[in-house]
Design an enzyme around this catalytic site. Structure first.
Site, PDB file in Angstrom:
ATOM      1  N   SER A 294       0.954  -1.131   0.160  1.00 49.67           N
ATOM      2  CA  SER A 294      -0.018   0.095   0.163  1.00 49.67           C
ATOM      3  C   SER A 294       0.818   1.232   0.052  1.00 49.67           C
ATOM      4  O   SER A 294       2.076   1.268   0.506  1.00 49.67           O
ATOM      5  CB  SER A 294      -0.942   0.250   1.248  1.00 49.67           C
ATOM      6  N   GLY A 331      -2.333  -0.235  -3.703  1.00 50.30           N
ATOM      7  CA  GLY A 331      -1.017   0.674  -3.603  1.00 50.30           C
ATOM      8  C   GLY A 331      -1.249   2.151  -4.274  1.00 50.30           C
ATOM      9  O   GLY A 331      -0.337   2.909  -3.941  1.00 50.30           O
ATOM     10  N   ARG A 383      -8.121   2.032  -0.692  1.00 51.43           N
ATOM     11  CA  ARG A 383      -7.938   3.476   0.351  1.00 51.43           C
ATOM     12  C   ARG A 383      -8.461   4.547  -0.601  1.00 51.43           C
ATOM     13  O   ARG A 383      -8.867   5.647  -0.195  1.00 51.43           O
ATOM     14  CB  ARG A 383      -6.490   3.267   0.644  1.00 51.43           C
ATOM     15  N   TYR A 445      20.240  27.418  36.595  1.00 44.16           N
ATOM     16  CA  TYR A 445      19.973  27.645  37.871  1.00 44.16           C
ATOM     17  C   TYR A 445      18.578  27.333  38.517  1.00 44.16           C
ATOM     18  O   TYR A 445      18.343  26.741  39.444  1.00 44.16           O
ATOM     19  CB  TYR A 445      20.371  28.925  38.382  1.00 44.16           C
ATOM     20  N   CYS A 533      -8.743   5.278  29.869  1.00 46.72           N
ATOM     21  CA  CYS A 533      -7.747   5.744  30.915  1.00 46.72           C
ATOM     22  C   CYS A 533      -6.637   5.252  30.497  1.00 46.72           C
ATOM     23  O   CYS A 533      -5.466   5.086  31.305  1.00 46.72           O
ATOM     24  CB  CYS A 533      -8.259   4.906  32.161  1.00 46.72           C
ATOM     25  N   ASP A 534      -6.175   4.668  29.244  1.00 47.18           N
ATOM     26  CA  ASP A 534      -5.059   4.159  28.729  1.00 47.18           C
ATOM     27  C   ASP A 534      -4.040   5.306  28.249  1.00 47.18           C
ATOM     28  O   ASP A 534      -4.566   6.167  27.606  1.00 47.18           O
ATOM     29  CB  ASP A 534      -5.157   3.450  27.515  1.00 47.18           C
ATOM     30  N   TYR A 575     -10.378   1.492   6.322  1.00 45.39           N
ATOM     31  CA  TYR A 575      -9.682   0.644   7.597  1.00 45.39           C
ATOM     32  C   TYR A 575     -10.139   1.237   8.952  1.00 45.39           C
ATOM     33  O   TYR A 575     -10.344   0.237   9.493  1.00 45.39           O
ATOM     34  CB  TYR A 575      -8.185   0.585   7.334  1.00 45.39           C
TER      35      TYR A 575
END
EC number: 4.1.1.19
Length: 710
Positions: A294, A331, A383, A445, A533-534, A575
């Site tokens: 692709s 492709g 695609r 500093y 939560c990930d 996809y």
């Protein structure tokens, strides 16, 4: 530069800012450098004219405008995306539809335009070069198996024989059903690993006069094709997938090349030809397929691969095969970031016309050199067909912000005096560096002071009030010097894993843009954090190589109606939906729970849950398996009611098809399948036709609807 209480007044002269001493540090403030903002500046900032042409632009209201017919769209035909979202999401009592965000907004007209544009590109190249064959594309349904998308493609492409490609049994079932309403010449390409049931389905499709081609991915599949086609009394059309040497080095090229996952080597191709010749079926070999990955980045690489494949094609002609079609696979890439670069997995250097021209030239050159007829050119450009027509719209519900605590002169003096000796020494060094105008040293500093105080807090020798005062002091300093991190976290009503899995899984980038307020200057930069939560549930990489996105203040809506802040992810029609749910329509695996047992086998199965059937996963993508079965059943009755060729009766075939819907999508061991199983009933399952009532006639339980008796 504003003076800072007590301390900052002494360390940062008002006449000097960090930006003035570092003129190259402009990226973080690039969006705010223009005193007068415009929609043109927004288009440039988000590169909309690059990746969005010719379907997306910014209208005079500052909203994303959709041009459904591409370059041929008239001004009055443009669609304001924000109005669509508001119409869909507003409450019903306000005249809306009450649909909750996030939502996918689809534009079938864009889909139709993509199909027509691809066909036009190949037709133009064929005419310009005097090519003797024609182009006949197929849509690989794995890109997005949604019912309405597949049905639209069959309808829109019927006039130019556009077909479908399937890579699994449920995909094949839906392709067969949809193509019953398509052009009789439309190709049905059967790719992927195959078992007996898959091949039997493909042979049945051929028997139902669908233009079906079984593409061999493995040498062993040929024996199944020969055996099952004879049992079903059908002459199959066979294709080969060649394992070419040509491949590209990007992420999407990993399945191509000599060591690729799919396809036959030259030695295997020769053995297949010999076996077909011995079986008297060499005429059935009519198609050569290949895929070099692709997102092919350049037409040079494309031409190399097509040229190599055409050499293989010409050799098959020389060996006596009845070759008619060269299938160049997928492709055809998209320029996701508008850069037209060959060095990126998210960009390509060419457009549709350049792609088609390169393909036609390469095939014609080899065929003319070998003196063979020009074949039909087929591509599986999923695609490029479906990506543009689908937009994921979601809302930013909040944004993090950090305001440095106000620190008075007296409070700061008190806090400094209570610091340990070593921390007070850091503070004095910081002050001295500021007075000397050594701003790099100031930062060193300041960092040293902060880290020392953090360690002392961890040890228990520093109070939380003093630590907070030092944090505030260092924040004021970095803001005064222009080195504070300007990036905010925008919390969005979305799950990255469900809706943008390619970003999380393979670092795929998509254009993400506010769909409104583009006539306003974005004053913030932000990353997007989803509701999960990930820690991976965030978007912190954007097209153009940026780690943040120019955004607006959430409270900056000028409508006065409390409207939200809406973002759109574009070019995600391929996809993302399938990967987030049922990629390739395989569904989830079965679940078996096993406990150790004192019984004779040493364990006990306490729970066994079958995986989703073909029916289950088809329903997930909004197909209606009952109606699909009715389509196929009517096709059986239409073409096989007077069948006397020794094959199968229409009743037994209908039963076999029904069982296919009930079975799991995954490969099953052995050669038997529901379409060829020897059960004493002419090799097929018996099914009571009364159980297959049309969904439009009555509503019955799924168990009754799909119950078959072996």
């Amino acid at each position: 530069m504003p003076a800072l209480d007590c301390f900052v007044d002494t360390i940062v002269p008002p006449s000097l800012t960090w930006e003035s001493s570092n003129p190259t540090n402009t990226k973080a403030t690039a969006a705010v450098d223009f005193p007068h903002w415009s929609i043109t500046l927004s288009s440039t900032l988000y590169c909309i004219d690059g990746w969005g042409e010719p379907y997306f632009s910014v209208n005079s209201s500052g909203n994303i405008s959709v041009r459904p017919h591409g370059a041929e769209t008239l001004s009055h035909q443009e669609i304001d995306l924000l109005k669509v979202v508001k119409r869909a999401s507003d409450p019903k009592h306000s005249g809306g539809l009450g649909i909750q965000l996030p939502m996918i907004v689809r534009f079938p007209d864009v889909l139709k335009n993509r199909l027509e544009s691809l066909q036009f590109a190949f037709d133009s190249a064929i005419l310009a070069q005097g090519y003797g064959g024609h182009y006949q594309g197929v849509y690989p349904v794995k890109c997005n198996q949604d019912r309405y998308i597949v049905e639209d493609i069959v309808q829109f492409g019927s006039s130019f024989r556009f077909g479908l490609e399937a890579g699994s049994k449920p995909e094949l079932l839906l392709a067969m059903s949809c193509l019953c309403k398509g052009s009789p010449e439309s190709l049905l390409i059967c790719n992927g690993f195959k078992d007996a049931e898959y091949i039997a389905l493909a042979c049945v499709a051929r028997k139902l006069l669908l233009n079906t081609v079984i593409v061999l991915e493995q040498e062993e599949e040929l024996d199944l094709v020969i055996d099952i086609s004879r049992k079903i009394s059908v002459i199959p059309v066979i294709g080969l997938r060649a394992k070419l040497r040509t491949k590209h080095s990007g992420h999407f090229g990993s399945t191509s090349g000599e060591k690729g996952k799919f396809g036959l080597t030259t030695a295997q191709i020769l053995r297949v030809v010999k076996k077909l010749e011995q079986a008297g079926m060499l005429d059935s070999l009519q198609l050569l397929h290949f895929h070099i990955g692709s997102q092919i980045p350049s037409t040079a690489l494309l031409s190399d691969g097509v040229g190599e494949a055409t050499q293989v094609f010409s050799e098959l002609v020389r060996l006596g095969a009845n070759m008619k079609v060269i299938d160049i696979g997928g492709g055809l890439g998209l320029d996701y970031d508008g850069s037209k670069s060959t060095e990126s997995d998210i960009s390509v250097e060419y457009g549709l016309q350049e792609y088609a021209t390169a393909v036609v030239q390469s095939v014609k050159y080899v065929c003319d050199k070998k003196g063979i007829n020009h074949p039909i050119i087929c591509s599986e450009s999923g695609r490029a067909i479906v990506s543009h027509h689908s937009i994921l719209v979601f809302e930013a519900v909040s944004a993090s912000s950090y305001d440095s605590p106000e620190t008075s002169s007296l409070g700061l003096k008190y806090s400094v005096e209570r610091l340990p000796d070593d921390a007070r020494a850091d503070y004095r060094n910081l002050s001295a560096a500021a007075i000397r105008g050594e701003y790099e040293t100031c930062l060193l500093y300041a960092d040293q002071l902060k880290q020392r105080c953090v360690e002392q807090f961890k040890e228990g020798s520093l109070g939380i009030e003093q630590l907070a005062a030092v944090d505030g002091l260092c924040d004021l300093l970095t803001k005064a010097l222009g080195t504070a991190n300007p990036v905010r976290t925008y919390h969005v009503n979305l799950s990255v894993f469900t809706s943008i899995p390619d970003f999380w899984g393979i670092d795929q980038l998509f254009p993400i843009v506010p769909i409104h307020r583009l006539d306003e200057r974005p004053t913030m930069r932000g990353i997007l954090s989803d509701l999960t939560c990930d820690s991976d549930g965030k978007v912190d990489r954007f097209i153009g190589g940026d780690s943040s996105l120019p955004l607006h203040e959430l409270n900056g809506d000028r409508s006065g109606e409390g409207g939200g802040y809406y973002l759109g992810m574009f070019l995600g029609g391929a996809y993302e939906e399938a990967l987030g749910g049922v990629h390739n329509l395989f569904g989830g695996p079965s679940v078996v729970r096993v406990l150790q047992s004192d019984g004779p086998h040493g364990f006990a199965v306490t729970l066994a849950i079958p995986g989703p059937s073909c029916t289950d996963v088809l329903r997930v993508m909004h197909h209606e398996p009952e109606l699909m079965f009715e389509n196929l059943k009517h096709r059986v009755e239409e073409y096989l009611q007077n069948n006397d060729d020794g094959g199968m009766s229409h009743a037994s075939l209908a039963s076999g098809l029904a069982q296919c819907f009930r079975n799991m999508p995954y490969l099953s061991p052995g050669l038997s399948c529901c379409l060829t199983a020897a059960t004493g009933n002419n090799g097929y399952y018996f099914c009571n036709d009364e159980k297959f009532t049309s969904a439009s006639d009555s509503v019955v339980s799924e168990d009754d609807q799909w119950y078959c008796v072996a």
